[in-house]
Scaffold this motif. Structure first.
Motif, mmCIF file in Angstrom:
data_model
loop_
_atom_site.group_PDB
_atom_site.id
_atom_site.type_symbol
_atom_site.label_atom_id
_atom_site.label_comp_id
_atom_site.label_asym_id
_atom_site.label_seq_id
_atom_site.Cartn_x
_atom_site.Cartn_y
_atom_site.Cartn_z
ATOM 1 N N ASN A 77 0.847 -1.182 0.000
ATOM 2 C CA ASN A 77 0.000 0.000 0.000
ATOM 3 C C ASN A 77 0.888 1.239 0.000
ATOM 4 O O ASN A 77 1.374 1.680 1.042
ATOM 5 N N LEU A 78 1.102 1.784 -1.184
ATOM 6 C CA LEU A 78 2.003 2.925 -1.337
ATOM 7 C C LEU A 78 1.412 4.222 -0.797
ATOM 8 O O LEU A 78 2.118 5.227 -0.729
ATOM 9 N N ARG A 79 0.156 4.184 -0.401
ATOM 10 C CA ARG A 79 -0.469 5.388 0.147
ATOM 11 C C ARG A 79 -0.348 5.455 1.674
ATOM 12 O O ARG A 79 -0.958 6.314 2.304
ATOM 13 N N THR A 80 0.420 4.546 2.225
ATOM 14 C CA THR A 80 0.707 4.587 3.660
ATOM 15 C C THR A 80 2.204 4.793 3.864
ATOM 16 O O THR A 80 3.024 4.391 3.021
ATOM 17 N N LEU A 86 8.539 0.344 2.898
ATOM 18 C CA LEU A 86 8.751 -1.006 2.389
ATOM 19 C C LEU A 86 9.197 -0.959 0.927
ATOM 20 O O LEU A 86 10.141 -1.657 0.517
ATOM 21 N N ALA A 87 8.525 -0.124 0.134
ATOM 22 C CA ALA A 87 8.896 0.016 -1.277
ATOM 23 C C ALA A 87 10.310 0.571 -1.410
ATOM 24 O O ALA A 87 11.095 0.114 -2.248
ATOM 25 N N GLN A 88 10.653 1.551 -0.585
ATOM 26 C CA GLN A 88 12.002 2.128 -0.642
ATOM 27 C C GLN A 88 13.062 1.091 -0.322
ATOM 28 O O GLN A 88 14.147 1.100 -0.904
ATOM 29 N N GLN A 89 12.759 0.175 0.588
ATOM 30 C CA GLN A 89 13.718 -0.869 0.923
ATOM 31 C C GLN A 89 13.952 -1.809 -0.262
ATOM 32 O O GLN A 89 15.082 -2.256 -0.502
ATOM 33 N N LEU A 90 12.896 -2.106 -1.009
ATOM 34 C CA LEU A 90 13.060 -2.915 -2.214
ATOM 35 C C LEU A 90 13.853 -2.159 -3.266
ATOM 36 O O LEU A 90 14.767 -2.711 -3.899
#
Length: 401
Positions: A77-80, A86-90
Motif C-alpha cells: 500500500n504505497l499510500r501509507t 517497504l517500497a524504498q527498501q526494495l
C-alpha cells in the motif's frame, strides 16, 4: 508455472527491476525488460491490483497474461507511510525502477529521485508519463490517446472525409514504454562506466512524435501539412489494399523495378513503360487511376492465386492477417512467433513470443503472469528484506501488504 524450467539466458539476467504503476505504459516497459531476462518485481495495491488483470476481449480477458509475464508480484500500500518505506527498501536493492504515475507522485511519497539515489546511487529510474516530468503540462493527467493526438498521430489517421480514427491498439503507451526501456539500457551502459544511475524521462507525446517521420520538418521548411489519406500514402503507388474474389489483399510495388515485376505478373509487361506509370513521380500523379487498374485485375483472382503469382514474381504482397491466420501460418510456426505458455490454472496460454531475437543471449517467457495479488510476498520480502512469516502476517493484517 514454468519458472526455473527454462534457463534464464537473457542479456539482462541478474538485474532486478521494481515496477510500480499500472495499466499499460509502465507495465509494458517491465514486460520488455523481463522478456530479456531481468528479475521484475511488480508492486500492486493490496486488494485492488492492476486493472490490467481484467482487460482484454472475449469471455476470459487475457491481456494480463502477456503484460505480466516474467514478473513476480508483491502487494504494498504505497499510500501509507509504512508501505512507502517497504517500497524504498526494495528499491534500494534494485537496478531499475519503473513508474508511470502522474509527475510529483513519487515526490509526494518521499521517493524523489534524489532521495532514492542517496541510498542507491546506481539506480536507474524510468518515469513514463503523458507530458514528461517538466514543462507547463507536466502535472496534467495524460492517457495514450492524448499523447497520440498531441504527438501528431491521430490527426493523420483515417479517411479524409471523416473524423480522425484511432489505431486498434494502445500505440502511444507502448511506444513510450519502449523508449523507456531503450533509455534504461542506455543508462545501464553509462552506469557500467561511472557507477551512477540517472532518470529516464519518457513522455507519451514525445514517443509518438519520434515516429512521425518528416511531418514537422516538412511543415517548417515549406508549410506542407500531411493530412488523412485513408489506406494510401499520397504519391506512393502502387501501395494499397486491393479487392480479391475472397477478401482483400495488400500490394506494395512503388519502386520502379518492383513495379515492373508486378506488371509482368499481371501479364501486362508494357504497363511499366507507360509514361503515366514509368517513374515513381508519374505513378504518384496517377495514383488513383493506377489503383483502379490494379484493383480490376486483383478482383478476378482469389487471394491464393494472387499470392502464388506475386510471391513467385518477387512482389511484396500479402493477406490481412487475423488471429486464426497467424495460428495457421507456417512461417509463424517455424519461427515460433506465437507460443503456448504452460499455466497452472489455465493449462496453457497462447501469446506472442519474445522479440527481438538475440543469437547468443535470447530472451524467453520463463514464468506465466502472477495469478493472485501479492502471491510472491513471502519469496520477495523474505529473500530481499529478510522479513519472516510473522512479520508478513502482521503487515497483511494492518493492510500494508
Amino acid at each position: 508455472m514454468i519458472d526455473h524450467v527454462i534457463e534464464n539466458k537473457g542479456p539482462l539476467a541478474g538485474l532486478t527491476v521494481i515496477e510500480m504503476g499500472q495499466l499499460i505504459a509502465g507495465p509494458f516497459c517491465g514486460q520488455l525488460l523481463g522478456d530479456m531476462g531481468a528479475n521484475v518485481i511488480k508492486i500492486e495495491a493490496p486488494g485492488a491490483g492492476d486493472p490490467m488483470r481484467g482487460w482484454g476481449g472475449g469471455d476470459q480477458p487475457m491481456w494480463w497474461q502477456v503484460i505480466a509475464r516474467n514478473k513476480r508480484c508483491v502487494s504494498c500500500n504505497l499510500r501509507t507511510a509504512e508501505g512507502q518505506v517497504l517500497a524504498q527498501q526494495l528499491i534500494a536493492k534494485a537496478d531499475i525502477l519503473i513508474e508511470n504515475f502522474r509527475p510529483g507522485t513519487l515526490e509526494k511519497w518521499g521517493m524523489a529521485p534524489a532521495s532514492l539515489h542517496e541510498s542507491n546511487p546506481g539506480l536507474i529510474i524510468v518515469r513514463v508519463s503523458g507530458y514528461g516530468q517538466t514543462g507547463p503540462y507536466a502535472a496534467r493527467a495524460g492517457f495514450g490517446l492524448i499523447g497520440e493526438a498531441m504527438g501528431g498521430w491521430r490527426a493523420i489517421v483515417g479517411d479524409p472525409d471523416r473524423p480522425p480514427a484511432r489505431m486498434g491498439v494502445s500505440i502511444g503507451d507502448t511506444l513510450a514504454a519502449t523508449y523507456g526501456a531503450l533509455g534504461a539500457l542506455a543508462a545501464l551502459n553509462h552506469r557500467h562506466a561511472t557507477g551512477k544511475g540517472q532518470v529516464v524521462d519518457s513522455a507519451l507525446y514525445e514517443a509518438v512524435l519520434q515516429v512521425m517521420e518528416s511531418m514537422v520538418p516538412d511543415y517548417a521548411a515549406s508549410g506542407f501539412v500531411r493530412e488523412r489519406s485513408g489506406a494510401i500514402l499520397p504519391g506512393i503507388a502502387p501501395s494499397n489494399v486491393y479487392p480479391a474474389k475472397d477478401g482483400d489483399y495488400l500490394i506494395g510495388a512503388n519502386q520502379d523495378t518492383v513495379f515492373a515485376r508486378l506488371c509482368a505478373a499481371m501479364d501486362q509487361p508494357t504497363l511499366a513503360q507507360d509514361p503515366r506509370y514509368a517513374t515513381h513521380e508519374a505513378r504518384g500523379r496517377h495514383q488513383h487511376q493506377l489503383d483502379e487498374y490494379i484493383g480490376e485485375w486483383t478482383a478476378r483472382h482469389t487471394i491464393a492465386e494472387l499470392e502464388a503469382r506475386l510471391v513467385a514474381a518477387g512482389v511484396p504482397a500479402g493477406r490481412l492477417y487475423r488471429p486464426q491466420d497467424m495460428l495457421d501460418d507456417p512461417h509463424f510456426r517455424a519461427r515460433e512467433a506465437i507460443v503456448a505458455v504452460p499455466h497452472l490454472g489455465l493449462g496453457t496460454v497462447t501469446m506472442q513470443n519474445v522479440m527481438p531475437r538475440l543469437s547468443a543471449t535470447p530472451g524467453a517467457i520463463r514464468r506465466h503472469a502472477p495469478e493472485t495479488i501479492g502471491q510472491d510476498n513471502e519469496e520477495v520480502y523474505g529473500s530481499m528484506l529478510g522479513l519472516d512469516a510473522d512479520e508478513l502476517a502482521e503487515l497483511q493484517q494492518r493492510g500494508i501488504i
